[in-house]
Scaffold this active site. Structure first.
Site, PDB file in Angstrom:
ATOM      1  N   GLY A  20       0.817  -1.223   0.000  1.00 26.97           N
ATOM      2  CA  GLY A  20       0.000   0.000   0.000  1.00 26.97           C
ATOM      3  C   GLY A  20       0.843   1.261   0.000  1.00 26.97           C
ATOM      4  N   SER A  21       0.635   2.095  -1.023  1.00 26.90           N
ATOM      5  CA  SER A  21       1.384   3.367  -1.089  1.00 26.90           C
ATOM      6  C   SER A  21       0.498   4.535  -0.681  1.00 26.90           C
ATOM      7  CB  SER A  21       1.936   3.585  -2.505  1.00 26.90           C
ATOM      8  OG  SER A  21       0.864   3.703  -3.427  1.00 26.90           O
ATOM      9  N   GLY A  22      -0.505   4.250   0.178  1.00 22.69           N
ATOM     10  CA  GLY A  22      -1.330   5.334   0.739  1.00 22.69           C
ATOM     11  C   GLY A  22      -0.585   5.989   1.886  1.00 22.69           C
ATOM     12  N   PHE A  23      -1.337   6.521   2.827  1.00 27.68           N
ATOM     13  CA  PHE A  23      -0.695   7.276   3.908  1.00 27.68           C
ATOM     14  C   PHE A  23       0.238   6.403   4.749  1.00 27.68           C
ATOM     15  CE2 PHE A  23      -4.268  10.227   3.162  1.00 27.68           C
ATOM     16  CZ  PHE A  23      -3.528  11.378   3.010  1.00 27.68           C
ATOM     17  N   GLU A  52     -18.997  17.234   2.512  1.00 29.59           N
ATOM     18  CA  GLU A  52     -18.158  17.969   1.554  1.00 29.59           C
ATOM     19  C   GLU A  52     -18.701  17.818   0.132  1.00 29.59           C
ATOM     20  OE1 GLU A  52     -13.948  17.972   4.028  1.00 29.59           O
ATOM     21  OE2 GLU A  52     -14.379  16.250   2.799  1.00 29.59           O
ATOM     22  N   ASP A  54      -6.182   2.131   8.192  1.00 29.48           N
ATOM     23  CA  ASP A  54      -7.616   1.830   8.193  1.00 29.48           C
ATOM     24  C   ASP A  54      -7.954   0.369   8.494  1.00 29.48           C
ATOM     25  OD1 ASP A  54      -8.116   4.423   7.551  1.00 29.48           O
ATOM     26  OD2 ASP A  54      -9.065   4.021   5.605  1.00 29.48           O
TER      27      ASP A  54
HETATM   28  C1  FAD Z   1     -13.178  10.618   0.284  1.00 32.77           C
HETATM   29  C2  FAD Z   1     -12.354  10.494   1.529  1.00 32.77           C
HETATM   30  C3  FAD Z   1     -12.125  11.609   2.317  1.00 32.77           C
HETATM   31  C4  FAD Z   1     -11.350  11.500   3.468  1.00 32.77           C
HETATM   32  N1  FAD Z   1     -11.124  12.630   4.217  1.00 32.77           N
HETATM   33  C5  FAD Z   1     -10.301  12.555   5.288  1.00 32.77           C
HETATM   34  C6  FAD Z   1      -9.974  13.724   6.026  1.00 32.77           C
HETATM   35  O1  FAD Z   1     -10.453  14.825   5.724  1.00 32.77           O
HETATM   36  N2  FAD Z   1      -9.116  13.594   7.085  1.00 32.77           N
HETATM   37  C7  FAD Z   1      -8.567  12.379   7.428  1.00 32.77           C
HETATM   38  O2  FAD Z   1      -7.776  12.327   8.367  1.00 32.77           O
HETATM   39  N3  FAD Z   1      -8.876  11.266   6.759  1.00 32.77           N
HETATM   40  C8  FAD Z   1      -9.706  11.303   5.699  1.00 32.77           C
HETATM   41  N4  FAD Z   1     -10.014  10.175   4.992  1.00 32.77           N
HETATM   42  C9  FAD Z   1      -9.499   8.874   5.480  1.00 32.77           C
HETATM   43  C10 FAD Z   1      -8.040   8.671   5.092  1.00 32.77           C
HETATM   44  O3  FAD Z   1      -7.832   8.961   3.737  1.00 32.77           O
HETATM   45  C11 FAD Z   1      -7.669   7.231   5.413  1.00 32.77           C
HETATM   46  O4  FAD Z   1      -7.856   7.024   6.786  1.00 32.77           O
HETATM   47  C12 FAD Z   1      -6.228   6.919   5.024  1.00 32.77           C
HETATM   48  O5  FAD Z   1      -6.048   7.050   3.642  1.00 32.77           O
HETATM   49  C13 FAD Z   1      -5.837   5.523   5.481  1.00 32.77           C
HETATM   50  O6  FAD Z   1      -4.517   5.279   5.106  1.00 32.77           O
HETATM   51  P1  FAD Z   1      -4.057   3.776   4.784  1.00 32.77           P
HETATM   52  O7  FAD Z   1      -2.604   3.822   4.509  1.00 32.77           O
HETATM   53  O8  FAD Z   1      -4.581   2.869   5.825  1.00 32.77           O
HETATM   54  O9  FAD Z   1      -4.857   3.419   3.464  1.00 32.77           O
HETATM   55  P2  FAD Z   1      -4.909   4.162   2.061  1.00 32.77           P
HETATM   56  O10 FAD Z   1      -4.414   5.545   2.150  1.00 32.77           O
HETATM   57  O11 FAD Z   1      -6.283   3.921   1.562  1.00 32.77           O
HETATM   58  O12 FAD Z   1      -3.880   3.341   1.188  1.00 32.77           O
HETATM   59  C14 FAD Z   1      -4.104   2.001   0.873  1.00 32.77           C
HETATM   60  C15 FAD Z   1      -3.311   1.678  -0.375  1.00 32.77           C
HETATM   61  O13 FAD Z   1      -3.279   0.280  -0.530  1.00 32.77           O
HETATM   62  C16 FAD Z   1      -3.497  -0.046  -1.879  1.00 32.77           C
HETATM   63  N5  FAD Z   1      -4.064  -1.390  -1.897  1.00 32.77           N
HETATM   64  C17 FAD Z   1      -5.209  -1.822  -1.314  1.00 32.77           C
HETATM   65  N6  FAD Z   1      -5.352  -3.130  -1.498  1.00 32.77           N
HETATM   66  C18 FAD Z   1      -4.284  -3.553  -2.201  1.00 32.77           C
HETATM   67  C19 FAD Z   1      -3.868  -4.819  -2.711  1.00 32.77           C
HETATM   68  N7  FAD Z   1      -4.560  -5.944  -2.504  1.00 32.77           N
HETATM   69  N8  FAD Z   1      -2.722  -4.869  -3.423  1.00 32.77           N
HETATM   70  C20 FAD Z   1      -1.986  -3.747  -3.648  1.00 32.77           C
HETATM   71  N9  FAD Z   1      -2.328  -2.554  -3.187  1.00 32.77           N
HETATM   72  C21 FAD Z   1      -3.461  -2.445  -2.476  1.00 32.77           C
HETATM   73  C22 FAD Z   1      -4.440   1.031  -2.392  1.00 32.77           C
HETATM   74  O14 FAD Z   1      -4.333   1.173  -3.802  1.00 32.77           O
HETATM   75  C23 FAD Z   1      -3.931   2.253  -1.636  1.00 32.77           C
HETATM   76  O15 FAD Z   1      -2.955   2.956  -2.364  1.00 32.77           O
HETATM   77  C24 FAD Z   1     -10.800  10.249   3.836  1.00 32.77           C
HETATM   78  C25 FAD Z   1     -11.034   9.126   3.043  1.00 32.77           C
HETATM   79  C26 FAD Z   1     -11.810   9.248   1.889  1.00 32.77           C
HETATM   80  C27 FAD Z   1     -12.042   8.025   1.038  1.00 32.77           C
END
Ligand code: FAD
Length: 454
Positions: A11-14, A174, A312
């Site tokens: 995962g390259s999210g947050f 929003e 998440d």
């Molecule tokens: C519309 C929206 C608005 C939001 N607004 C806010 C806000 O205002 N403030 C706030 O604090 N939070 C907000 N959030 C929540 C916040 O974005 C998430 O809590 C945060 O992104 C979680 O980070 P993460 O690294 O757990 O997952 P993510 O950032 O979702 O990253 C997960 C990554 O894993 C990758 N992935 C998933 N499954 C697989 C797989 N099987 N194989 C390869 N890659 C995979 C995805 O492509 C993604 O890049 C919002 C979320 C959304 C959807």
């Protein structure tokens, strides 16, 4: 020569990106796997969907972000398997399968939209979780105004001009606020046959107040501002059915009402990545509400100190699904790996520092809850702008985002209204004509001709 410690990050999210960056000076080899080639800033997805920002501004290339971090490589692929015994991760991209061994693993695969068992709603009321979702919604929203302009039947025209957003959390508020601004302000002079100010924007939620997690005072303020923008609040209403031309709700007294509407947005719930289930199946851990996986206080998987789960996907101390939980979790996991390699004390727990939460309602109006401070209105909006600019990755992105915000908030323009035929008119018109799924404008033409011939 001794092999370097191999860290695989899913995962390259947050969570994933901040973990990778925190390992930049460590004696490790990092492999970052994601099914997309970007780092997505999800909190601004609604601005892509409503034409304020371009997708590039909130989703820069991960490879480019990490170009100077020599100990990290990125791999495009959907992770399909994690073998906790063999310590391998398998990913696939268009038929190319790769299996990568790890010494330490960080899983940060986030969450997906949940329809609470009604997956048949997806086509009619898309969620907002990815760039694809945002562009598809942009197509549907701007396309709805276009189709209203050419619709001779006033009843159907009003269906095109009715937008229903499900879920009055931050994303729903929003979205509803921005669609209202679009209809009542930005698009006002652009059409000849319709008055976009006739558009109805309805925000539906089963709870009794919008932004309930912000407390009674800020929630009431948000409700007030939404009403001023012309958003109809249908609170205490549960959605029971959704189809192409409308949505059905049941209120607290059990009355069932149908709202005719061609454009619906689903922002009512999320469920953890299915990878949580993959991990649970191999450890005997029971998933909890929202498909989240319980982790140890140091974010490791029970029985597997070499596997961290962050963001998440996790269930720990009722932590919310927000960006800061993922960012701080990713950094903590990276720090633990570094400490282990340096043989430092790793007997630490993850202590989340709550920096507060914010949501915008419209231009110049937001709500912010930071510790004991609760503010609403312009000050909160400025705080929101600054915080989001700081966390946007990349100098160029910050600059162009600032420019686009000026265009939309000081002026009334929307500079990012472009949608491909497939994203916009294609699917909408196709559904309206009852033609089923299509893949190209040529298909639309061919099947429309056939329908006329019949
Ligand atoms: C519309 C929206 C608005 C939001 N607004 C806010 C806000 O205002 N403030 C706030 O604090 N939070 C907000 N959030 C929540 C916040 O974005 C998430 O809590 C945060 O992104 C979680 O980070 P993460 O690294 O757990 O997952 P993510 O950032 O979702 O990253 C997960 C990554 O894993 C990758 N992935 C998933 N499954 C697989 C797989 N099987 N194989 C390869 N890659 C995979 C995805 O492509 C993604 O890049 C919002 C979320 C959304 C959807």
């Amino acid at each position: 020569m001794q092999q370097r410690h191999r860290v695989v990050i899913i995962g390259s999210g947050f969570g994933g990106l901040f973990a990778t960056r925190a390992l930049r000076r460590a004696a490790v080899e990092v492999t970052l796997i994601d099914r997309t080639a970007q780092h997505l800033f999800q909190p601004l997805l609604y601005q892509v969907a409503t034409g304020i920002l371009s997708e590039g501004e909130i989703a820069p290339s991960t490879r480019n972000i990490l170009r100077r971090q020599k100990n990290a490589r990125t791999i495009l692929g959907e992770v399909t398997a994690i073998d906790l015994t063999e310590r391998t991760v398998t990913s696939t991209a268009v038929g190319v399968d790769i299996t990568i061994p790890y010494d330490s693993l960080i899983v940060s695969a986030g969450s997906a939209t949940s329809y609470f068992g009604h997956d048949d709603f997806i086509d009619h009321a898309p969620g907002l979780k990815s760039i694809d979702d945002a562009l598809a919604l942009r197509g549907r929203i701007f396309g709805a105004f276009e189709l209203a302009e050419i619709e001779p039947d006033p009843v159907i025209r009003q269906e095109w001009l009715t937008f229903v957003v499900v879920g009055a959390g931050a994303t729903g508020v929003e979205m509803a606020g921005q669609i209202a601004e679009l209809a009542h302000r930005s698009l006002r002079g652009d059409f000849r046959c319709i008055d976009t100010r006739q558009a109805r924007i309805i925000l539906v939620d089963g709870a009794d107040a919008p932004l309930a997690t912000f407390g009674t005072r800020l929630s009431a303020r948000a409700a007030d501002q939404l009403k001023r923008l012309g958003v109809d609040l249908w609170l205490g209403n549960m959605v029971v059915d959704v189809d192409d031309t409308g949505i059905e709700v049941v209120d607290n007294a059990g009355h069932r009402v149908r709202i005719p509407s061609r454009t619906k947005v689903w922002s009512a719930g999320v469920t953890a990545s299915p990878l949580a289930r993959t991990l649970a199946a191999q450890t005997g851990v029971q998933l909890v509400r929202g498909g989240r996986i319980p982790v140890q206080p140091d974010l490791t998987l029970p029985g597997h100190p070499e596997v961290f789960v962050v963001g998440d996907m996790i269930a720990l101390d009722d932590l919310p699904g927000v960006a800061q939980v993922a960012i701080q979790g990713g950094k903590f996991a990276a720090e633990q790996i570094k400490r282990r390699l340096l043989r430092k004390n790793t007997n630490r727990r993850f202590d989340y520092f709550d920096k507060g939460s914010m949501a915008t309602i419209s231009r110049f109006h937001a709500v912010a809850s930071v510790g004991p401070i609760q503010v609403g209105g312009f000050l909160a909006w400025v705080m929101w702008l600054v915080v989001h600019l700081v966390y946007l990755v990349g100098f160029k992105n910050r600059l162009t985002t600032l420019f686009h915000w000026a265009v939309s908030f000081i002026g009334s323009g929307r500079s990012e209204r472009t949608g491909s035929h497939q994203q916009a008119i294609g699917p909408i018109a196709t559904r309206a004509l009852g033609l089923g799924p299509l893949s190209s404008p040529a298909d639309v033409a061919r099947r429309t001709d056939n329908k006329e011939a019949v």
